[in-house]
Design a protein around this motif. Structure first.
Motif, short mmCIF file in Angstrom:
data_model
loop_
_atom_site.label_atom_id
_atom_site.label_comp_id
_atom_site.label_asym_id
_atom_site.label_seq_id
_atom_site.Cartn_x
_atom_site.Cartn_y
_atom_site.Cartn_z
N LYS A 244 -28.48 1.46 -35.73
CA LYS A 244 -29.09 2.56 -36.50
C LYS A 244 -28.17 3.07 -37.61
O LYS A 244 -28.64 3.60 -38.61
N LYS A 245 -26.87 2.92 -37.40
CA LYS A 245 -25.90 3.34 -38.43
C LYS A 245 -25.69 2.24 -39.46
O LYS A 245 -24.81 2.34 -40.30
N ARG A 246 -26.48 1.17 -39.34
CA ARG A 246 -26.46 0.03 -40.26
C ARG A 246 -25.14 -0.75 -40.21
O ARG A 246 -24.66 -1.26 -41.21
N VAL A 247 -24.56 -0.82 -39.00
CA VAL A 247 -23.34 -1.57 -38.79
C VAL A 247 -23.70 -2.85 -38.03
O VAL A 247 -24.35 -2.80 -36.98
N PHE B 9 -33.50 -6.28 -38.44
CA PHE B 9 -32.27 -5.72 -37.92
C PHE B 9 -31.61 -6.62 -36.88
O PHE B 9 -30.66 -6.23 -36.23
N SER B 10 -32.11 -7.86 -36.76
CA SER B 10 -31.42 -8.83 -35.92
C SER B 10 -31.71 -10.24 -36.40
O SER B 10 -32.78 -10.53 -36.93
N ALA B 11 -30.71 -11.09 -36.23
CA ALA B 11 -30.83 -12.51 -36.54
C ALA B 11 -30.33 -13.26 -35.31
O ALA B 11 -29.25 -12.95 -34.80
N LEU B 12 -31.12 -14.19 -34.83
CA LEU B 12 -30.77 -14.94 -33.63
C LEU B 12 -30.63 -16.41 -33.95
O LEU B 12 -31.58 -17.05 -34.41
N LEU B 13 -29.44 -16.93 -33.72
CA LEU B 13 -29.16 -18.34 -33.90
C LEU B 13 -29.19 -19.00 -32.52
O LEU B 13 -28.41 -18.63 -31.65
N ALA C 201 -35.74 -11.09 -36.73
CA ALA C 201 -36.74 -10.30 -36.02
C ALA C 201 -36.30 -8.84 -35.94
O ALA C 201 -35.32 -8.45 -36.56
N LYS C 202 -37.01 -8.09 -35.14
CA LYS C 202 -36.75 -6.68 -34.88
C LYS C 202 -36.79 -5.85 -36.16
O LYS C 202 -35.78 -5.57 -36.79
N LEU D 61 -32.11 -8.82 -44.47
CA LEU D 61 -31.42 -8.04 -43.43
C LEU D 61 -31.42 -6.57 -43.82
O LEU D 61 -31.16 -6.23 -44.97
N MET D 62 -31.74 -5.73 -42.90
CA MET D 62 -31.90 -4.28 -43.06
C MET D 62 -33.15 -3.93 -43.87
O MET D 62 -33.44 -2.76 -44.06
#
Length: 132
Positions: free
Chosen positions: A106-109, A89-93, A29-30, A84-85
């Motif tokens: 935002k810095k892609r970390v 920008f998020s994965a929820l397990l 999501a996100k 991803l990206m």
């Protein structure tokens, strides 16, 4: 820690939750902006006594549409990493032991945080498979 290491750690947690029977659901999501692909949900699927993943792609292009792709459990990392990206920008397990979130800033970390579990029940298809 590089994103590759974080991704591997996250997807290792996914595989472990499936193996030890605590997996409830996985969600990407996100998004940034308004891409057509809004969410990807992963649940388990049983096909001829073989456990697979059912990836549901939620697409909104004026009309809500869902596309389901069945895949091998071992392919979950390769199936999802490409999203991803771009755009997620998020994965929820969600497991019965913890909610494990991988966030990309935002810095892609990428980073992983763990919280108390939201779900009390294991994915019903996984439970059926484990009881076969």
């Amino acid at each position: 820690m590089s994103n590759t290491i974080v991704y591997s750690a996250f997807f290792k947690a996914v595989q472990e939750s499936i193996s030890n029977g605590t997996f409830a659901k996985l969600t990407l999501a996100k998004t940034v902006g308004k891409p057509e692909l809004q969410n990807i949900y992963v649940r388990m699927h049983l096909e001829e006594k073989v456990l697979k993943t059912a990836l549901t792609f939620k697409i909104y292009n004026g009309v809500k549409e869902e596309i389901v792709k069945l895949s091998e459990v071992d392919a979950i990392e390769s199936d999802l990493t490409t999203h991803l990206m771009n755009p997620f920008f998020s994965a929820l397990l969600f497991t019965t032991e913890a909610d494990i979130t991988m966030k990309i800033n935002k810095k892609r970390v990428a980073s992983i945080i763990e919280q108390p579990p939201t779900f009390k029940n294991v994915d019903p298809i996984l439970l059926e498979f484990l009881n076969l």
